[in-house]
Design a protein around this motif. Structure first.
Motif, short mmCIF file in Angstrom:
data_model
loop_
_atom_site.label_atom_id
_atom_site.label_comp_id
_atom_site.label_asym_id
_atom_site.label_seq_id
_atom_site.Cartn_x
_atom_site.Cartn_y
_atom_site.Cartn_z
N ARG A 59 0.84 -1.21 0.00
CA ARG A 59 0.00 0.00 0.00
C ARG A 59 0.87 1.25 0.00
N ALA A 60 1.96 1.22 0.79
CA ALA A 60 2.84 2.40 0.86
C ALA A 60 3.44 2.69 -0.51
N CYS A 61 3.80 1.62 -1.25
CA CYS A 61 4.39 1.82 -2.58
C CYS A 61 3.41 2.51 -3.51
N VAL A 62 2.12 2.30 -3.30
CA VAL A 62 1.12 2.93 -4.16
C VAL A 62 0.73 4.29 -3.58
N ASP A 63 0.44 4.31 -2.26
CA ASP A 63 -0.07 5.56 -1.66
C ASP A 63 0.98 6.67 -1.67
N ASP A 64 2.25 6.31 -1.47
CA ASP A 64 3.29 7.35 -1.40
C ASP A 64 3.86 7.67 -2.78
N THR A 105 -2.88 -6.34 -8.30
CA THR A 105 -2.25 -5.05 -8.00
C THR A 105 -1.72 -4.49 -9.31
N HIS A 106 -0.82 -3.52 -9.25
CA HIS A 106 -0.35 -2.91 -10.50
C HIS A 106 1.01 -2.28 -10.29
N SER A 107 1.65 -1.99 -11.41
CA SER A 107 2.97 -1.38 -11.36
C SER A 107 2.86 0.03 -10.78
N THR A 108 4.00 0.54 -10.31
CA THR A 108 3.99 1.89 -9.76
C THR A 108 5.35 2.55 -9.97
N HIS A 109 5.39 3.85 -9.68
CA HIS A 109 6.60 4.65 -9.88
C HIS A 109 7.04 5.11 -8.49
N PHE A 110 7.88 4.31 -7.86
CA PHE A 110 8.24 4.57 -6.47
C PHE A 110 9.75 4.41 -6.36
N SER A 111 10.42 5.49 -5.99
CA SER A 111 11.88 5.49 -6.10
C SER A 111 12.54 4.50 -5.15
N GLN A 112 13.64 3.95 -5.66
CA GLN A 112 14.36 2.90 -4.92
C GLN A 112 14.77 3.35 -3.52
N HIS A 113 15.21 4.62 -3.38
CA HIS A 113 15.68 5.04 -2.05
C HIS A 113 14.53 5.07 -1.05
N LYS A 114 13.31 5.36 -1.54
CA LYS A 114 12.16 5.36 -0.62
C LYS A 114 11.76 3.92 -0.28
N LEU A 115 11.79 3.08 -1.30
CA LEU A 115 11.46 1.67 -1.07
C LEU A 115 12.47 1.03 -0.12
N THR A 116 13.75 1.34 -0.34
CA THR A 116 14.79 0.75 0.52
C THR A 116 14.59 1.21 1.96
N ARG A 117 14.23 2.50 2.12
CA ARG A 117 13.99 3.01 3.48
C ARG A 117 12.86 2.23 4.15
#
Ligand SMILES: Cc1cc2nc3c(=O)[nH]c(=O)nc-3n(C[C@H](O)[C@H](O)[C@H](O)COP(=O)(O)OP(=O)(O)OC[C@H]3O[C@@H](n4cnc5c(N)ncnc54)[C@H](O)[C@@H]3O)c2cc1C
Length: 606
Positions: A59-64, A105-117
């Motif tokens: 959800r965070a990957c999509v919502d953020d 679900t679906h693909s998203t545009h979520f930067s690696q540094h945010k995902l890693t955090r």
């Protein structure tokens, strides 16, 4: 399990191992996660993996992440803000959502540094609670395997001394320049040094404001001063990365000082010389080398495995690097869990390489094709990269009495002449410019003409069947029901609400477990399909009417019926813990045999 490297691959593995009840320690040499954005496209299969690990993470990957409207376009122009627009490609072809029928679900545009955090937060919490988790500021210096296990030695922080961890297995996920892989003597195979680039990470609210009417994920800029790709990591925050190619040995990454980069960026953006009211802040400049290589093997002996960029590194075009690494982790996690918990023989781990290396080879080949697609546009514009390389070769072959500073000047002057000619032709009203603009427009209008973002078959249709003759993974249409391919997604009504078939595979998992979807077997019981002490299995009966049985799922939309009807009125689909289909049959005894094989030998996948 000891994991070397706390990037997206290592941290995803740590989360997946925890979910399967396996203690792990992830050693990361940094004392805090990198803030430099790299990957940003998270594909649907990776999102499915996250959904299975932790609904909050998915959800965070999509919502953020930014809304689709902010990243659906790739734009080609002579500058970002006020040049000639050469073409634009809507990567979602007018669709209102990134969702497809193939996935819950679906693909998203979520930067690696945010995902890693986000992954790091989970791993730190897990570490605080028990044995699993991440140890930061620990640089692995040695991985030594013996018959009983693996010893991993790391140097900890400034003056922190040496840390030694003894584990049953070790997974090396320390990135594209993996020191551990080199120490293990494992070579990479493929093409090295396709291109050298500097990545300029910068923030600019002014640029984000200027782009309000022309949002995009990628901007390709061609003008007399700059040939640059700008990735809009987050237009809401004005966070960008510009990728600038350079040509060694004549040019060097150190030539790209912050001042030089700012000059190139301002030109690429289209802000006039001396325009000081518009601001940009350069945060970081990093050089990197684009290669297309896969390691010759994904394991060293029986106890050490390579995953992520340590096992494969390829062009970012298409956005497969991080996704492939996370999916390596997904393939490996349940197998490590099954073996360490004594459910399967260690032979199961051999299937990691035979299943994942063909996928890595496939994604490498695709990424190279994508990189070549990227080069088609500058070639059509009269800026063929081959000409720049030829000029570089001529300049680097000049007599050694010519100092390197003069070589750089000659090269830069030659490149500038090419860019200037191209730039003036593109903006002026003349037949050559018009023809070039028309060629680029044609490419943008052709779905296969330029770089694409969506690759449904490679995304969710890759198969773990034996590879094709070239060693590449086989691909199928998303939604194909076939042994080796991830089970088709179908919405089902259950006593817990509407769930995907993929959710049913992941639901309430505390260790590796197979799932059987049984249609037309209304009275079948789990003990008909499994043996006492065998591999854990969950039976889901697919029924044709609403049900109050927690072990049944109502195929309200007939989606499962459509997938399995050709098998007759009765079908059993056995699905592995990673959601890939292991067996399709109507004979319960075949399920028993397949589960028995999973406990004793390589996972049955064909
Ligand atoms: C410009 C660019 C754009 C990209 N865009 C995309 C995209 O859109 N989508 C996509 O899927 N991929 C993309 N990629 C690729 C993606 O960034 C990588 O594939 C991804 O980072 C791989 O993750 P990893 O965890 O395997 O390796 P890494 O992210 O490199 O992580 C390895 C970790 O290991 C640590 N480490 C290294 N050595 C040691 C040691 N000796 N001891 C302990 N720790 C160590 C490092 O500090 C690091 O944290 C892009 C790459 C680039 C360069």
């Amino acid at each position: 399990v000891c994991v070397v490297g706390g990037g997206p691959t290592g941290l995803a593995l740590s989360a997946l191992l925890s979910r399967h009840g396996v203690a792990s320690a992830t050693l990361e040499r940094r004392d805090a996660p990198s803030t430099h954005p790299r990957a940003h496209f998270v594909n649907a299969r990776t999102m499915e993996v996250f959904r299975g690990v932790d609904g909050d993470l998915a959800r965070a990957c999509v919502d953020d992440a930014p809304a689709l409207a902010q990243w659906r376009w790739f734009r080609y122009a002579t500058s970002l803000t006020n040049g000639a627009a050469l073409g634009a490609v809507d990567q979602f072809d007018g669709a209102t959502t990134a969702r497809t029928k193939a996935s819950p679900t679906h693909s998203t545009h979520f930067s690696q540094h945010k995902l890693t955090r986000a992954l790091m937060r989970r791993a730190r919490e897990a570490h605080a609670e028990g044995a699993s988790g991440v140890i930061e500021d620990a640089r692995v210096e040695e991985v030594r395997a013996d018959a009983e296990g693996v010893t991993v030695r790391a140097e900890v922080g400034a003056g922190g001394g040496t840390l030694e961890i003894r584990a049953e297995y070790c997974v090396v996920a320390d990135g594209a320049n993996s020191e551990t892989r080199t120490r293990l003597g494992i070579a990479m195979r493929g093409k090295r040094d396709l291109q050298r680039l500097v990545n300029v990470h910068f923030k600019s609210r002014d640029l984000a404001n200027d782009l309000v009417d022309d949002p995009a994920m990628l901007y390709f800029v061609f003008n007399p001063d700059a040939v640059v790709v700008v990735v809009a990591h987050d237009l809401r925050e004005g966070e960008f990365v510009a990728q600038i190619p350079y040509l060694p040995p004549v040019q060097d990454a150190s030539d790209f000082t912050r001042a030089v980069c700012e000059r190139i960026l301002r030109s690429a953006i289209g802000w006039r010389d001396g325009e000081t009211s518009k601001k940009l802040e350069i945060l970081d400049v990093r050089a990197w080398t684009m290669s297309a290589e896969v390691s010759e093997t994904f394991r060293a002996g029986e106890r050490v495995f390579l995953a992520g960029d340590a096992a494969h590194r390829f062009p970012p075009s298409g956005g497969f690097g991080m996704n492939t690494g996370i999916q390596d982790a997904h393939n490996l996690a349940w197998k490590l869990a099954a073996v360490t918990r004594g459910l399967s023989s260690p032979k199961l781990l051999q299937t990691y390489e035979s299943e994942r290396r063909p996928v890595a080879l496939r994604n490498t080949a695709l990424s190279v094709e994508n990189f070549e697609a990227v080069l088609k546009i500058p070639t059509a514009l009269g800026l063929p990269p081959i000409a720049a390389n030829a000029l570089r070769d001529v300049v680097s072959g000049l007599p050694s009495v010519i100092p390197s500073s003069m070589r750089k000047t000659i090269l830069e002057a030659g490149l500038a002449v090419g860019r200037a000619q191209c730039g003036s032709l593109l903006t002026a009203d003349n037949p050559i410019g018009a023809a070039r603009r028309a060629a680029v427009k044609r490419m943008c209008d052709d779905p296969q003409g330029t770089l694409r973002l969506q690759f449904p078959k490679e995304d969710v249709g890759f198969s773990y069947e034996p590879a094709d003759a070239d060693g590449l993974a086989r691909l199928h249409e998303p939604g194909t029901l076939r042994v080796g391919v991830r089970v088709p997604h179908a919405w089902m009504q259950t006593t817990r609400g509407e769930l995907s078939t993929l959710d049913l595979v992941d639901e309430d998992v505390t260790g590796p477990r197979f799932t059987v979807f049984a249609r037309g077997f209304d009275d079948i019981q789990e003990d008909t399909l499994s043996e006492p002490g065998g591999f854990p299995m969950r039976l889901v009966r697919i029924v044709d009417s609403p049900t109050d049985s927690p072990s049944a799922a109502f195929d309200a939309y007939g989606a499962w019926f459509k997938k399995t009807n050709h098998l007759g009125t009765k079908s059993l689909v056995l699905v592995r813990p990673d959601a890939h289909v292991a067996c399709i049959t109507s004979d319960p005894s075949e399920v028993v045999v397949a589960l028995r094989e999973a406990s004793s030998s390589p996972a049955k996948n064909h």
